[in-house]
Design an enzyme around this catalytic site. Structure first.
Site, PDB file in Angstrom:
ATOM      1  N   LYS A 205      14.223   3.427  12.854  1.00 50.43           N
ATOM      2  CA  LYS A 205      13.819   4.773  13.266  1.00 50.43           C
ATOM      3  C   LYS A 205      13.202   4.736  14.667  1.00 50.43           C
ATOM      4  CE  LYS A 205      10.550   8.347  12.059  1.00 50.43           C
ATOM      5  NZ  LYS A 205       9.508   8.809  11.154  1.00 50.43           N
ATOM      6  N   GLU A 211      10.980  -7.279  14.338  1.00 57.19           N
ATOM      7  CA  GLU A 211      11.878  -8.051  13.457  1.00 57.19           C
ATOM      8  C   GLU A 211      13.322  -7.582  13.632  1.00 57.19           C
ATOM      9  OE1 GLU A 211       9.036  -6.610  12.504  1.00 57.19           O
ATOM     10  OE2 GLU A 211       8.148  -7.602  10.765  1.00 57.19           O
ATOM     11  N   GLY A 267      10.131   6.982   7.572  1.00 56.56           N
ATOM     12  CA  GLY A 267      11.055   5.869   7.347  1.00 56.56           C
ATOM     13  C   GLY A 267      11.278   5.590   5.866  1.00 56.56           C
ATOM     14  N   ARG A 268      10.184   5.547   5.094  1.00 55.07           N
ATOM     15  CA  ARG A 268      10.330   5.209   3.668  1.00 55.07           C
ATOM     16  C   ARG A 268      10.872   6.389   2.860  1.00 55.07           C
ATOM     17  NH1 ARG A 268       5.254   4.979   5.495  1.00 55.07           N
ATOM     18  NH2 ARG A 268       3.698   6.488   4.805  1.00 55.07           N
ATOM     19  N   GLU A 353       2.734   2.194   0.836  1.00 57.12           N
ATOM     20  CA  GLU A 353       2.546   2.536   2.253  1.00 57.12           C
ATOM     21  C   GLU A 353       2.066   3.986   2.351  1.00 57.12           C
ATOM     22  OE1 GLU A 353       4.985   0.173   5.407  1.00 57.12           O
ATOM     23  OE2 GLU A 353       5.779   2.201   5.476  1.00 57.12           O
ATOM     24  N   HIS A 384      10.131 -11.850 -19.765  1.00 53.99           N
ATOM     25  CA  HIS A 384       9.844 -13.287 -19.820  1.00 53.99           C
ATOM     26  C   HIS A 384       9.076 -13.747 -18.583  1.00 53.99           C
ATOM     27  CE1 HIS A 384      12.480 -13.485 -23.288  1.00 53.99           C
ATOM     28  NE2 HIS A 384      13.172 -12.567 -22.646  1.00 53.99           N
ATOM     29  N   LYS A 501       1.083  -5.054  13.425  1.00 54.66           N
ATOM     30  CA  LYS A 501       2.144  -5.243  14.417  1.00 54.66           C
ATOM     31  C   LYS A 501       1.526  -5.546  15.782  1.00 54.66           C
ATOM     32  CE  LYS A 501       5.696  -2.023  12.668  1.00 54.66           C
ATOM     33  NZ  LYS A 501       6.310  -0.709  12.911  1.00 54.66           N
TER      34      LYS A 501
END
Ligand code: F6P
Length: 538
Positions: A205, A211, A267-268, A353, A384, A501
């Site tokens: 975005k 990254e 973004g999310r 977030e 499990h 960041k």
């Protein structure tokens, strides 16, 4: 404005809480009337909240809190494009992404629906060109591998949807997702791929996430090394999805290769936009449209249903009840569908977030908890792994179970009767786990008899298809909005992550042997020294 926790509605809930603490789910869930009043059927979805530590009175009081908070008006405001992201002074218009083309929603005086429609058509057209082999790589070969490079909301949503809709994916195109800065993520993916037939989607975005830009640059080098450095070559193998087209252009992306998203979609919350371009290519534009239809169905319910029958509202209120009144710190999400294995990780970002805030939307420190930590895994595997803790741990962790009445379509690898037999066993496990959590082992006397009385909700859908997935996505997006709206926090910013960041650059420069001006703390200084002592000289 009265402090939230000082309001009479909050106080009444606190008082009510002591009476609920003494209740036993083992007894409560035998009452069929209770089950009826705490179950809801919405089209092809069924919701059972009867195994939560709530009574009709709890919902009544939570509804009072919601009305006092003006929730209905806040929901309307969300859909109409009011500024709900106060710190960044923006609306959060993920719902507009799936509105009908005839709707109208203005941002700064401009109707954004035509922009959304045009972007959707651009992405659909591109997906079709890839799928019908009309978009060719630089050497004239059709694209057979699509690689999404992105992180956070530019990775988790599309990755989850791609995995969830595996049976709907086109066989001749494989999709890969690279998010981590760790070169092993890049390497493990690229080592399988042929540069001539690979398309990269650089999904960011902001187009500023280090990254993503680092992985994108490495992918460009990989293509250049194999095919040459002519910019025309890169244009055949790279497209961008971003709200920052200027930045993408500065990286050499021509405007035809840039799929727009906008700063008024978080973004999310961007899964129903071109952020999911890889998914659109994999499942085809028609299936993607069906996913958007599913989102829209849930949006319409959320926008129009009265609070007491509004499922995302109820889920948000129950979450607040569990976190802020009963003191349950965590929330587990366990889908009983192998293809939904990435759903808990997607929800981790969506919920944590959004709700991980210690100030209200005006920046004042708050004195109450905001949202649970999300954890989860896929059933039956999670049984499990983490279920011992859920059943008998000293902390109570409410669970959302998600199950499907029918299996996902198969490609004929195994016989249908095997599929149905195993699927039924899977559903049986899901129902049995919620039962076991609630009732424990009543026949055992002594300390272990306390096991049980662990709350859960169950969501049962007909099958895991694009429509149902769309409904689930919108359901949880709206649940998160309710938590934020009621707790007066901004669910749409993430300053904590931004701080992390901003500190990286100084540390990176110290690791590279170019001491930064930053005065690191002793612990960080010692880690930098240790790193230099242990690092191989390349
Ligand atoms: O993790 C912080 C964050 O800003 C997320 O909110 C976002 O989804 C992610 O980074 C990626 O951001 P972008 O899409 O701008 O690269």
């Amino acid at each position: 404005m009265v402090d939230l926790t000082e309001s009479s509605q909050w106080k009444e809930l606190e008082e009510h809480c002591s009476s609920v603490r003494g209740l036993s789910l083992r007894e409560l869930i035998n009452d069929s009337k209770r089950v009826e009043s705490l179950s809801f059927e919405r089209d092809d979805l069924f919701f059972d909240f009867s195994k939560q530590h709530i009574t009709d009175e709890t919902l009544h009081l939570l509804n009072d809190l919601a009305s006092h908070a003006g929730l209905k008006e806040k929901i309307t405001g969300l859909f109409e494009g009011e500024i709900v992201n106060q710190s960044e002074k923006r609306p959060a218009l993920h719902t507009a992404l799936r509105m009908s083309p005839t709707a109208q929603v203005n941002v700064n005086g401009q109707d954004v629906i035509p922009l959304i429609q045009a972007a959707h058509e651009m992405a659909s057209d591109f997906a079709l060109r890839i799928r019908t082999k009309q978009w060719l790589g630089a050497t004239g070969q059709p694209i057979s591998s699509v690689v999404n490079i992105g992180i956070g909301g530019s990775h988790l949503g599309p990755y989850m949807a791609f995995k969830a809709l595996r049976p709907y994916c086109e066989n001749s195109i494989d999709c890969h997702f690279i998010s981590n800065l760790d070169p092993s993520d890049l390497e493990t993916n690229l080592s399988y791929l042929n540069p001539e037939t690979t398309l990269f989607i650089i999904n960011s975005k902001s187009f500023s996430t280090s990254e993503t830009l680092t992985n994108a640059e490495s992918a460009m080098e990989w293509i250049e090394k194999a095919l040459g450095t002519d910019p025309q070559i890169l244009r055949k193998h790279f497209v961008a999805v971003t709200a920052n087209s200027e930045k993408a252009e500065s990286y050499g992306f021509p405007s035809d290769n840039i799929f727009p998203i906008w700063d008024w979609v978080g973004g999310r919350f961007s899964i129903s936009s071109a952020t999911s371009l890889a998914v659109m290519i994999a499942i085809g534009p028609d299936n993607f449209k069906t996913l958007l239809d599913g989102c829209r169905k849930m949006d319409q319910h959320f926008e129009t249903a009265i609070l007491t029958e509004n499922i995302p509202v109820l889920m948000g209120l129950i979450s607040i009840w569990n976190r802020n009144f009963l003191g349950y710190h965590n929330q587990a999400v366990i889908p009983y569908a192998n293809d939904l294995a990435s759903f808990p990780a997607y929800l981790e970002q969506l919920e944590m977030e959004s709700s991980g805030k210690n100030v209200d939307s005006e920046g004042n420190l708050i004195n109450y908890e905001t949202g649970p930590a999300i954890l989860g895994g896929v059933g039956t595997n999670a049984q499990h792994a983490i279920f011992q803790f859920l059943h008998q741990g000293t902390s109570v962790i409410p669970v959302d179970f998600i199950a499907f009445a029918n299996p996902s379509p198969t490609r004929g690898g195994i016989e249908n009767d095997v599929v149905y037999r195993q699927h039924e066993a899977l559903v049986a496990n899901c129902f049995a786990q919620s039962q076991a959590l609630a009732i424990g082992k009543p026949e055992i006397k002594g300390p272990s008899s306390s096991v049980g009385n662990r709350p859960s909700s169950t969501i049962l859908a007909d099958r895991l298809d694009p429509f149902a997935l769309g409904q689930l996505i919108a359901l949880y997006e709206h649940k998160v909005f309710i938590i934020g709206a009621l707790l007066r926090i901004n669910s749409f910013d993430q300053w904590g992550v931004e701080l992390g960041k901003s500190l990286v650059d100084n540390v990176a420069s110290d690791l590279a042997g170019v001491p930064s001006s930053a005065a690191h703390d002793s612990s960080t200084r010692s880690l930098v020294t240790q790193y230099h002592m242990r690092k191989d000289v390349p």
